[in-house]
Design an enzyme around this catalytic site. Sequence first.
Site, short mmCIF file in Angstrom:
data_model
loop_
_atom_site.label_atom_id
_atom_site.label_comp_id
_atom_site.label_asym_id
_atom_site.label_seq_id
_atom_site.Cartn_x
_atom_site.Cartn_y
_atom_site.Cartn_z
N CYS A 268 40.25 -54.96 -15.88
CA CYS A 268 39.95 -55.84 -17.01
C CYS A 268 40.99 -55.57 -18.10
CB CYS A 268 38.52 -55.67 -17.52
SG CYS A 268 37.29 -55.99 -16.25
N PRO A 271 44.56 -58.75 -22.80
CA PRO A 271 46.01 -59.03 -22.81
C PRO A 271 46.90 -57.80 -22.76
CG PRO A 271 45.14 -59.19 -25.02
CD PRO A 271 43.96 -58.90 -24.13
N GLY A 272 46.34 -56.61 -22.55
CA GLY A 272 47.21 -55.51 -22.15
C GLY A 272 47.44 -54.40 -23.15
N GLY A 273 46.64 -54.33 -24.22
CA GLY A 273 46.82 -53.25 -25.18
C GLY A 273 46.76 -51.88 -24.50
N LYS A 274 45.78 -51.73 -23.61
CA LYS A 274 45.61 -50.41 -22.97
C LYS A 274 46.61 -50.23 -21.84
CE LYS A 274 40.89 -50.59 -24.54
NZ LYS A 274 41.07 -51.95 -25.13
N ASP A 289 43.21 -58.39 -14.04
CA ASP A 289 42.28 -59.18 -14.86
C ASP A 289 41.99 -60.50 -14.16
OD1 ASP A 289 41.37 -58.97 -18.06
OD2 ASP A 289 41.35 -61.01 -17.24
N ASP A 332 37.78 -51.49 -19.09
CA ASP A 332 37.47 -52.04 -20.42
C ASP A 332 36.67 -53.31 -20.16
OD1 ASP A 332 37.47 -52.61 -23.09
OD2 ASP A 332 39.56 -53.24 -23.19
N CYS A 389 33.80 -52.93 -26.36
CA CYS A 389 33.91 -53.07 -27.82
C CYS A 389 32.62 -53.67 -28.35
CB CYS A 389 35.13 -53.92 -28.19
SG CYS A 389 35.15 -55.56 -27.45
C1 LIG Z 1 37.62 -56.53 -23.31
S1 LIG Z 1 38.67 -57.61 -22.49
C2 LIG Z 1 39.99 -56.57 -21.98
C3 LIG Z 1 40.95 -56.15 -23.06
C4 LIG Z 1 42.11 -55.34 -22.52
N1 LIG Z 1 41.68 -54.18 -21.76
C5 LIG Z 1 43.06 -54.87 -23.60
O1 LIG Z 1 43.02 -53.69 -23.98
O2 LIG Z 1 43.89 -55.66 -24.06
C6 LIG Z 1 37.76 -57.86 -20.99
C7 LIG Z 1 38.54 -58.57 -19.91
O3 LIG Z 1 37.74 -58.59 -18.73
C8 LIG Z 1 38.18 -59.68 -17.95
N2 LIG Z 1 37.19 -59.91 -16.89
C9 LIG Z 1 35.94 -60.41 -16.98
N3 LIG Z 1 35.35 -60.44 -15.78
C10 LIG Z 1 36.24 -59.92 -14.88
C11 LIG Z 1 36.21 -59.71 -13.49
N4 LIG Z 1 35.14 -60.02 -12.74
N5 LIG Z 1 37.30 -59.18 -12.90
C12 LIG Z 1 38.40 -58.87 -13.62
N6 LIG Z 1 38.47 -59.06 -14.96
C13 LIG Z 1 37.41 -59.58 -15.58
C14 LIG Z 1 38.34 -60.79 -18.98
O4 LIG Z 1 39.22 -61.79 -18.49
C15 LIG Z 1 38.92 -60.02 -20.18
O5 LIG Z 1 40.31 -60.16 -20.24
#
Ligand SMILES: C[S@@+](CC[C@H](N)C(=O)[O-])C[C@H]1O[C@@H](n2cnc3c(N)ncnc32)[C@H](O)[C@@H]1O
Length: 458
Positions: A268, A271-274, A289, A332, A389
């Site tokens: 997950c 957009p890639g901060g982690k 993702d 995440d 979050c």
């Molecule tokens: C909290 S955001 C991630 C933020 C990211 N880790 C960052 O630090 O920039 C949660 C992410 O989970 C993804 N997501 C939701 N369901 C998913 C799934 N079944 N498989 C993969 N990714 C999923 C969403 O598209 C979203 O981008």
Amino acid sequence: MAGSVAESVAESVAVRGSKAPSGDAAPGLLARQGALHLIGAVLDRGAMLDEAGLPGSPAERAEARGLADLTLRRLGQIDDLLGRFVGRMPKPPVDHVLRLMAAELIFAGTAPHAAVDLGVRLVKRARGAAKLAGLVNAVGRRLAEQGAEIAAGQDAARLNTPGWLWQQLAADWGAEAARAMALAHLTPAPHDLTPNDLKLTNPAEAGALARELGAELLATGSLRLADRPQISALAGFAEGAWWAQDAAAALPARLIPGLRGKRVLDLCAAPGGKTMQLAAAGARVTALDLSAGRMARLGENLVRTGLAAECVAADALEWVPEEAPFDAILLDAPCSATGTIRRHPDLPRRRGRGRKGPDLKALTGLQGRLLDRAAGWLAPGGVLVFCTCSLNRAEGEDQARRFLARSPGFERLPVEPGEAGIPAGFLTPEGDLRTRPDFWAERGGIDGFFAARFRRKS
Ligand SMILES: C[S@@+](CC[C@H](N)C(=O)[O-])C[C@H]1O[C@@H](n2cnc3c(N)ncnc32)[C@H](O)[C@@H]1O
């Protein structure tokens, strides 16, 4: 004016004549039209607050965003105020014109004659609503006369928090803490940056970068800007010397020890901060993702920062890694995102939230399934960090407890006070990370985040 958003701005306020307001438009009108469009997009169409594509200069778009942000942040107080002066709220977009005008008059410090004049101009340009210009004018005058005094006596924390959110916060943290968090939501979050470790030849350079940007170097390694400039115009943006990331969001990746050379799955990721943090620390990262669009942004972020990761757009519930196990996994998980309301005041106000708020049952079910799947891909001795979050215990503390109860092969690896610069006050008695928007009040607050760290025993 180009693009669908710009066209729908024109549509939503029915700008007469040419699509782009001409030079005879009053100063500031274009920004108000943009703000009106954004407010309608959130409240009527359930969209996110996003000024990209609005007409006007960057400054006008930023002003539109700021006004919409303020209106949504103070929506409860504004609607309570308007309810005292308007028998029945008119239909969109006139209701939103009244809200925007009230935000300007009471909370933005706009000169009363300018705020009322702009409100009247907006309503005159709205299709079929010109006849309500008198109402807008009259309400504006009364707000200018009495609004500030009434607002001073309102319960701002309670009114600006939707009922479902207030109940969740109070149930999880108690009434006093709920009030403190609700008050923290009224102030926009500061801009935090994460330095690109790859570009820092030694840790002291983070201090130099902070000085160059006029930022505070936080104990956790993030840079906190003193004001809210346009991020892409700051020194070091184009070179990828840092990226925008809340100080709390930067903590979970720092909980994985000894990243250099490790194979790490960022689940997950977009957009890639982690992902960028993990890659900058020397890990060999697979970033996955579900959203192809968000993965495209992750790819752009990697290019700008000169970092590398294997990128996969797939559903983690179906994807099978070609090469497992991983040395470490960061999950995440998708969540209600209530920890980010300071940054996203639209979040609790989007149409479709209903009276109950986000579907926690669906979200916690998905988080649990993602956790179980990730657990199966981890090497013995490997570290799994689960984070959300969210301010909701069901998406944090309870999720971690349930995972440990059903996963005998895992143990909690408690976070130590001072580790990664994390203060003891950010840790639960079990050693999980828990931040809240009312924490670090003297420094400008911090997003709400939860992270638990587990180790695979066998
Ligand atoms: C909290 S955001 C991630 C933020 C990211 N880790 C960052 O630090 O920039 C949660 C992410 O989970 C993804 N997501 C939701 N369901 C998913 C799934 N079944 N498989 C993969 N990714 C999923 C969403 O598209 C979203 O981008």
